[in-house]
Design an enzyme around this catalytic site. Structure first.
Site, mmCIF file in Angstrom:
data_model
loop_
_atom_site.group_PDB
_atom_site.id
_atom_site.type_symbol
_atom_site.label_atom_id
_atom_site.label_comp_id
_atom_site.label_asym_id
_atom_site.label_seq_id
_atom_site.Cartn_x
_atom_site.Cartn_y
_atom_site.Cartn_z
ATOM 1 N N ASN A 55 41.397 47.656 44.591
ATOM 2 C CA ASN A 55 42.332 48.357 45.965
ATOM 3 C C ASN A 55 41.700 49.153 46.505
ATOM 4 O OD1 ASN A 55 43.328 44.832 45.451
ATOM 5 N ND2 ASN A 55 45.423 45.764 45.094
ATOM 6 N N ASN B 115 35.308 39.671 43.900
ATOM 7 C CA ASN B 115 36.180 40.682 42.907
ATOM 8 C C ASN B 115 35.138 40.856 42.032
ATOM 9 O OD1 ASN B 115 38.436 40.868 43.615
ATOM 10 N ND2 ASN B 115 39.798 39.735 42.392
ATOM 11 N N GLN C 126 49.758 37.229 46.834
ATOM 12 C CA GLN C 126 49.485 38.711 46.562
ATOM 13 C C GLN C 126 48.537 38.840 46.460
ATOM 14 O OE1 GLN C 126 49.992 37.869 42.109
ATOM 15 N NE2 GLN C 126 50.076 40.040 42.007
ATOM 16 N N GLU D 190 33.992 43.710 69.546
ATOM 17 C CA GLU D 190 32.023 44.063 69.777
ATOM 18 C C GLU D 190 31.065 43.973 68.029
ATOM 19 O OE1 GLU D 190 30.264 48.343 69.950
ATOM 20 O OE2 GLU D 190 31.955 47.697 71.853
ATOM 21 N N SER E 27 43.288 35.803 49.729
ATOM 22 C CA SER E 27 42.732 35.727 49.289
ATOM 23 C C SER E 27 42.362 33.848 49.246
ATOM 24 C CB SER E 27 43.131 35.869 47.383
ATOM 25 O OG SER E 27 44.072 34.861 47.158
ATOM 26 N N THR F 222 41.215 33.910 37.950
ATOM 27 C CA THR F 222 43.024 33.837 38.017
ATOM 28 C C THR F 222 43.579 32.902 38.057
ATOM 29 O OG1 THR F 222 42.976 34.133 39.859
ATOM 30 C CG2 THR F 222 43.043 36.103 38.918
ATOM 31 N N GLU G 267 56.304 33.991 47.259
ATOM 32 C CA GLU G 267 57.281 34.319 46.479
ATOM 33 C C GLU G 267 58.006 35.897 45.587
ATOM 34 O OE1 GLU G 267 56.899 35.701 42.530
ATOM 35 O OE2 GLU G 267 55.082 35.953 43.750
ATOM 36 N N GLY H 231 47.537 30.174 46.115
ATOM 37 C CA GLY H 231 47.633 28.970 46.980
ATOM 38 C C GLY H 231 48.069 29.573 47.926
ATOM 39 N N THR H 232 48.952 30.725 48.106
ATOM 40 C CA THR H 232 49.331 31.215 49.119
ATOM 41 C C THR H 232 48.161 31.501 50.585
ATOM 42 O OG1 THR H 232 51.370 31.840 48.364
ATOM 43 C CG2 THR H 232 50.965 32.539 49.979
#
Length: 449
Positions: free
Chosen positions: A228, A206, A11, A254, A140, A179, A71, A144-145
């Site tokens: 973002n 963050n 995400q 470089e 991130s 989170t 997901e 998990g992903t």
């Protein structure tokens, strides 16, 4: 050409990807449907943008990027959003069930079902390149992903594209704004696995970005979109030299040559200036000296740590916009004289400078003011070890009680991986400590053995 392939994982990676590609399109005058109006006045006949976009026969510009999430919801927003026509549908890859903030699911159980498909897409993109120079991976640490799948992907990329550089943009779990409870586990597992495969990793914290939004842009409650967009400005500054012709140009390799003194010490600190809202910018001058000074303020850094407590090993200043070398040299000279900037004694105070004449672009309706010049500083400092120490401490608190570990073991991990990863992190902290120690001290120690 020197193409770069961007890979956005999970995400966080996908949402930063949205912000980045939105900005790239604005910078190069590419419309959301991928067409570039033929008058070419915007780019001035400069085709360096081909490092990031490939052009089809029909004149459509397609980002050299892959979006992956285990997901579908986040990538579905891309599929239906403003830029849905920009991306090739095969570049947006989703699984059915997510990694549930679990590194083991992203790396072992669910990740392995989708990894071959992802690598196939990456291979197709790589085949279109004439001289691929490397990969930019956005993810991130906490998810998990973002943690599990990225580390799997990096391992596989090292096998398939051994010599190509791999740069990471990683979202570091914020000390206050969390989170997921298991962020420290995921972060340390992914850092351990990815350490030997990544050539350079820019960390973004963050919380540091929240504070910048609150303080400099007067946004009371910053949303992820605000964060973002700020992150995308930084990524854009770092990659601007690859996408535009400039006087002093910098390419991917470089960066590494100048910022990474030892393979493991590859976590530069990014600082961006000026971050300023439109109503303030109207009353300020923002000269080259001003923005250069701002880069040495800890308040403008992307990771919360204090470089005044550490030592610099390397420093790289990337200017864009209305900047001439004379001003830059003057600004750097002033900083060298008065600042409490300590360089390690084995590295003479070298500043690498890149200048790009393309002024920074802002997203219409965004928070940042349109300015004439901006600078992004990448510095490799021992102070970033503070960030690791914070994370390791949280890991220790949970792991001492073996809290949440069964979720990982249940997905086929072994408990030994935790302790192995933690030992690697301890070694990393020690590496930073040794690099910062004066070389004279190190020699005395050597005699005792």
């Amino acid at each position: 050409m020197r193409e770069c392939i961007s890979i956005h994982v999970g995400q966080a990676g996908v949402q930063i990807g949205n912000a980045c590609w939105e900005l790239y399109c604005l910078e190069h005058g590419i419309q959301p449907d991928g067409q570039m109006p033929s008058d070419k006045t915007i780019g001035g006949g400069d085709d360096s943008f081909n490092t990031f976009f490939s052009e089809t026969g029909a004149g459509k510009h397609v980002p050299r990027a892959v979006f992956v999430d285990l997901e579908p919801t986040v990538i579905d927003e891309v599929r239906t959003g403003t830029y849905r026509q920009l991306f090739h549908p095969e570049q947006l890859i989703t699984g059915k069930e997510d990694a549930a903030n679990n590194y083991a699911r992203g790396h072992y159980t669910i990740g392995k079902e989708i990894i071959d498909l992802v690598l196939d897409r990456i291979r197709k993109l790589a085949d279109q390149c004439t001289g691929l120079q490397g990969f930019l991976v956005f993810h991130s640490f906490g998810g998990g992903t973002g943690s599990g799948f990225t580390s799997l992907l990096m391992e596989r990329l090292s096998v398939d594209y051994g010599k190509k550089s791999k740069l990471e943009f990683a979202i570091y779990p914020a000390p206050q704004v969390s989170t997921a409870v298991v962020e420290p586990y995921n972060s340390i597992l992914t850092t351990h696995t990815t350490l030997e495969h990544s050539d350079c990793a820019f960390m973004v914290d963050n919380e540091a970005i929240y504070d910048i939004c609150r303080r400099n842009l007067d946004i009371e409650r910053p949303t992820y979109t605000n964060l973002n967009r700020l992150i995308s400005q930084i990524v854009s500054s770092i990659t601007a030299s690859l996408r535009f012709d400039g006087a002093l140009n910098v390419d991917l390799t470089e960066f590494q040559t100048n910022l990474v003194p030892y393979p493991r010490i590859h976590f530069p600190l990014a600082t961006y200036a000026p971050v300023i809202s439109a109503e303030k910018a109207y009353h300020e001058q923002l000269t080259v000296a001003d923005i250069t000074n701002a880069c040495f303020e800890p308040a403008n850094q992307m990771v919360k740590c204090d470089p005044r407590h550490g030592k610099y090993m390397a420093c790289c200043l990337l200017y864009r916009g209305d900047v001439v070398p004379k001003d830059v040299n003057a600004a750097i000279a002033t900083i060298k004289t008065k600042r409490s900037i300590q360089f390690v004694d084995w590295c003479p105070t070298g500043f690498k400078v890149g200048i790009n004449y393309q002024p920074p672009t802002v997203v219409p309706g965004g928070d940042l003011a349109k300015v004439q010049r901006a600078v992004c500083m990448l510095s490799n400092t021992t102070a970033i070890a503070e960030a690791w120490a914070r994370l390791d401490h949280k890991f220790d608190l949970m792991y001492a009680k073996r809290a949440f570990v069964h979720w990982y073991v249940g997905e086929g991990m072994e408990e030994g991986e935790f302790s192995e990863a933690r030992e690697d992190m301890a070694a990393l902290e020690k590496d930073y400590e040794e690099v910062g120690a004066d070389s004279a001290d190190a020699e005395d120690e050597g005699e005792e053995y």
